[in-house]
Design an enzyme around this catalytic site. Structure first.
Site, short mmCIF file in Angstrom:
data_model
loop_
_atom_site.label_atom_id
_atom_site.label_comp_id
_atom_site.label_asym_id
_atom_site.label_seq_id
_atom_site.Cartn_x
_atom_site.Cartn_y
_atom_site.Cartn_z
N THR A 144 -25.48 42.92 -8.09
CA THR A 144 -24.48 43.53 -8.98
C THR A 144 -23.96 42.50 -9.98
O THR A 144 -23.72 41.34 -9.64
CB THR A 144 -23.30 44.12 -8.19
OG1 THR A 144 -22.72 43.11 -7.35
CG2 THR A 144 -23.76 45.29 -7.33
N ASP A 172 -24.02 42.98 -3.21
CA ASP A 172 -22.80 43.26 -3.96
C ASP A 172 -22.02 41.96 -4.10
O ASP A 172 -21.25 41.58 -3.22
CB ASP A 172 -21.97 44.31 -3.24
CG ASP A 172 -20.90 44.91 -4.13
OD1 ASP A 172 -20.72 44.41 -5.26
OD2 ASP A 172 -20.27 45.90 -3.72
N ALA A 173 -22.25 41.25 -5.21
CA ALA A 173 -21.59 39.97 -5.45
C ALA A 173 -20.86 39.95 -6.79
O ALA A 173 -20.09 39.05 -7.06
CB ALA A 173 -22.59 38.83 -5.39
N LYS A 174 -21.15 40.91 -7.65
CA LYS A 174 -20.47 41.09 -8.94
C LYS A 174 -20.39 39.80 -9.73
O LYS A 174 -19.32 39.39 -10.19
CB LYS A 174 -19.09 41.73 -8.75
CG LYS A 174 -19.16 43.12 -8.12
CD LYS A 174 -17.79 43.74 -7.96
CE LYS A 174 -17.88 45.15 -7.38
NZ LYS A 174 -18.35 45.17 -5.98
N ARG A 175 -21.53 39.17 -9.93
CA ARG A 175 -21.59 37.95 -10.72
C ARG A 175 -21.55 38.30 -12.21
O ARG A 175 -21.77 39.44 -12.60
CB ARG A 175 -22.84 37.15 -10.40
CG ARG A 175 -23.01 36.75 -8.94
CD ARG A 175 -21.78 36.14 -8.35
NE ARG A 175 -22.04 35.43 -7.10
CZ ARG A 175 -21.19 35.32 -6.10
NH1 ARG A 175 -20.00 35.87 -6.18
NH2 ARG A 175 -21.50 34.64 -5.01
#
Length: 293
Positions: free
Chosen positions: A124, A94-97
């Site tokens: 993510t 979960d890093a939402k790049r």
């Protein structure tokens, strides 16, 4: 390597749909492990991996909680990822790049390529900047048997600020998912599901049902269950009936299984382990019961 969708589906089929977050929140790592230090975070994270083993098949580390400790925190994350791989767990990072092509390729190198320093099974992605920012991740997923997890309708209260706004007669999150259809097809596994996952919050069950209509073969990652207030039935609203049960993704729980009652006060590793494993088992049992048998 098998397709990511096949590995995720197999893990959920074997253990149940629970995905255990690994979220070392500031100030919440028990003194038993050394408190909120890089070393404490690493010891706690490794203990969490052991607690998950045999009780769930999927974990989701939140990169931000490791990044805040600088390079020592990221070293801790690499050791936790190594332990997760040895335990046979599917890892959703979960890093939402989400950035332009060359920068996106840098994220691919960090997380998805062979030999990546922070190896995971899927990452993510925030789609706000457009499809060209997602493409490098999808291309890497095709090459390396990985997954891409795109934010669609998230569980936070502010999600309605943009995601629910109308764009040419439909909410923006629906338009995003419609545009992802070719990528969904590209990442299909032998199981028939796609490794182009969609994040759809358990706090919006009606939206999840709509997303299932738009993307019938996309696996879902469902946050919002447990500490954020949604129950198992709401979390599984976008899953699909297969035989006698609901399938179609995983449901994430973090705070409720990372820091259950009694775990912070435990003065022995055994005491902590009992509190955490009971919380994991209870969440898994709750979701499995709601999904059917």
């Amino acid at each position: 390597m098998s397709a990511f969708a096949d590995r995720l589906f197999e893990a959920a089929d074997r253990f149940g749909p629970l995905c255990v977050g690994i979220d070392p929140h500031e100030g919440r790592i028990p003194a038993l492990f050394g408190g909120d230090t890089p070393e404490g975070v690493e010891r706690w994270g490794l203990a969490m991996v052991e607690a998950v083993r045999g009780r769930a098949g999927v974990i989701k580390p939140q990169s931000a909680f490791f990044e805040r400790h600088g390079w020592q925190g990221m070293r801790a994350l690499t050791h936790i990822l190594e332990a997760a791989r040895e335990a046979g767990l599917v890892v959703l990072m979960d890093a939402k790049r989400g950035d332009i092509g060359s920068t996106a390729q840098g994220y691919v190198s960090a997380f998805l390529e062979a030999g990546a320093p922070f190896p995971c099974d899927a990452l993510t992605i925030n789609p706000y900047m457009g499809l060209d920012t997602i493409e490098p991740h999808v291309a890497a997923a095709e090459q390396y048997g990985k997954g891409v997890i795109v934010l669609a309708r998230t569980s936070n209260p502010g999600s309605a600020d943009f995601q629910s706004k109308s764009l040419e007669g439909a909410p923006l999150f629906e338009r995003v998912v419609e545009a992802l259809a070719p990528m969904v097809e590209r990442l299909k596994g032998d199981c028939g599901w796609s490794g182009l996952m969609l994040v759809t919050g358990a706090t919006g069950p009606e939206e999840a049902r709509r997303l299932r209509e738009l993307a019938p073969d996309a696996l879902f990652l469902v946050p919002g269950y447990g500490a954020q207030g949604a129950g198992a039935a709401e979390a599984l609203a976008g899953f699909r009936q297969q035989g006698n049960r609901l399938v179609g993704g995983v449901v994430s729980a973090s705070r409720s299984v990372n820091f259950p009652a009694g775990s912070a006060e435990a003065d022995t590793l055994d005491g902590w382990r009992i509190a955490v494993t009971e919380a994991i088992a209870a969440a898994q049992a709750d979701l499995v019961a709601a999904a059917g048998t």
